[in-house]
Design an enzyme around this catalytic site. Sequence first.
Site, mmCIF file in Angstrom:
data_model
loop_
_atom_site.group_PDB
_atom_site.id
_atom_site.type_symbol
_atom_site.label_atom_id
_atom_site.label_comp_id
_atom_site.label_asym_id
_atom_site.label_seq_id
_atom_site.Cartn_x
_atom_site.Cartn_y
_atom_site.Cartn_z
ATOM 1 N N GLU A 175 0.818 -1.231 0.000
ATOM 2 C CA GLU A 175 0.000 0.000 0.000
ATOM 3 C C GLU A 175 0.845 1.271 0.000
ATOM 4 O O GLU A 175 0.692 2.136 0.869
ATOM 5 C CB GLU A 175 -0.975 -0.019 1.188
ATOM 6 C CG GLU A 175 -1.914 -1.209 1.136
ATOM 7 C CD GLU A 175 -2.994 -1.190 2.207
ATOM 8 O OE1 GLU A 175 -3.004 -0.268 3.040
ATOM 9 O OE2 GLU A 175 -3.839 -2.101 2.196
ATOM 10 N N GLU A 292 -5.955 -10.419 -2.341
ATOM 11 C CA GLU A 292 -6.847 -10.213 -1.177
ATOM 12 C C GLU A 292 -8.293 -10.029 -1.618
ATOM 13 O O GLU A 292 -9.024 -9.196 -1.073
ATOM 14 C CB GLU A 292 -6.389 -8.982 -0.375
ATOM 15 C CG GLU A 292 -4.939 -9.005 0.036
ATOM 16 C CD GLU A 292 -4.520 -7.828 0.904
ATOM 17 O OE1 GLU A 292 -5.390 -7.102 1.406
ATOM 18 O OE2 GLU A 292 -3.304 -7.647 1.081
#
Length: 385
Positions: A175, A292
């Site tokens: 991220e 994910e």
Amino acid sequence: MDRRQFCGSAMAAVTGAAIGRRTGTGLLGGVWGPEAGDATATSGQAASTLRARAAAKGLLFGSAGSQGPLTSDTAYAAAFARECGILTPEAELKWGTLRPSPTTYNFAPGDWLQQWAASNSMLFRGHTLDFWQSVPGWFAKTVNPGNAAQFLQSHIQTVCSHYAGKVHSWDVVNEIIDTGSGRPDGLRNSMWTQLIGPDHIADAFRWAQAADPNALLVLNDFGFEYANADSDARRQAMLALLAKLLGAGVPVQALGLQTHLFAGMTAQFKPAVYQTFLKQVSDMGLKILITEMDVQDRGLPGDTASRDAQIAAIYTQVLTAALANPAVIVVETWGLSDKYSWLQQHAMRSDGMEVRTLPLDDGMQPKAVYNAIGQAFDAAPTRSS
Ligand code: XIL
């Protein structure tokens, strides 16, 4: 031992079954893939598992899991062992768990998961080394611009060495794109960016490679799926970052697409836009992992059958588009059963009903999502070795 030799020896020993072998010739000589002759892919009842249906196409299917539920819930553990060929620790390898103090490491939860994965012939993913969340309480008062690089380097060296030879892939940096940060490069102003500068990204990959040359090194991030200004800015920032890293010889080998989707944004998913992005990434010589996947179902009606069908349709749409690109080698959901989805805490519905986002329901029964994933694997082109 190079990566290809490692594949044929150590991993077979680790897993007790020849489920891991190198396929393809990616940027740095290939990546882990399932063995087409994997017994679970061809034997009787097991042939219908997601793991087997993925393996039949040279793909890996798996999920995020945690020690708590895998220990306490035998039905969940059995379903996980049956359906998954690869496991990502949901929290056990984050700083918040691994680093109780500036000088100590708590490997016990991660080791338990790694051994549980190996004893169930599952590959194991490392998640994650350089992340802006899961920061231990001691961090802010201990780490400063003078010692931050040393902290990050010794963490990566220690953790990657500890799991060297046992990890399919590491989410080295997680991220790092934040196009709202105000930075012209669209990088997140994480504590690492503030303390070290943007070079922490390249450094993290180099340190990871030095400590575990056999793991596939992944840059993992979210928010690339939709044909809107936000996703577009994120795609451009990520492409620019990847080009810069690869141009500087940084050993980034794959892009991880978290793929946290939103039912309310389905109309903004345009396969052509998404596939163009994936092609731009694979044209750089990178592998792609869906790491994910799940769908926030806020805004969908409570009715179970119609909600499940709409969520499953989202999985079908995105996976069909993704799997058309042979660089996509892994599909993982963030949890296997709704019972343990993080969205039950992080994306609650206004009607108070349970979020229905994952392949299995609370009773470990397959839902429409399960069938959608399986059918997407069945329809996917076979990955060539
Ligand atoms: C999530 C966990 O699932 C939660 O239990 C925790 O409270 C917060 O983190 N992207 C990631 C994962 O890369 O590490 C996050 O995991 C979910 C979003």
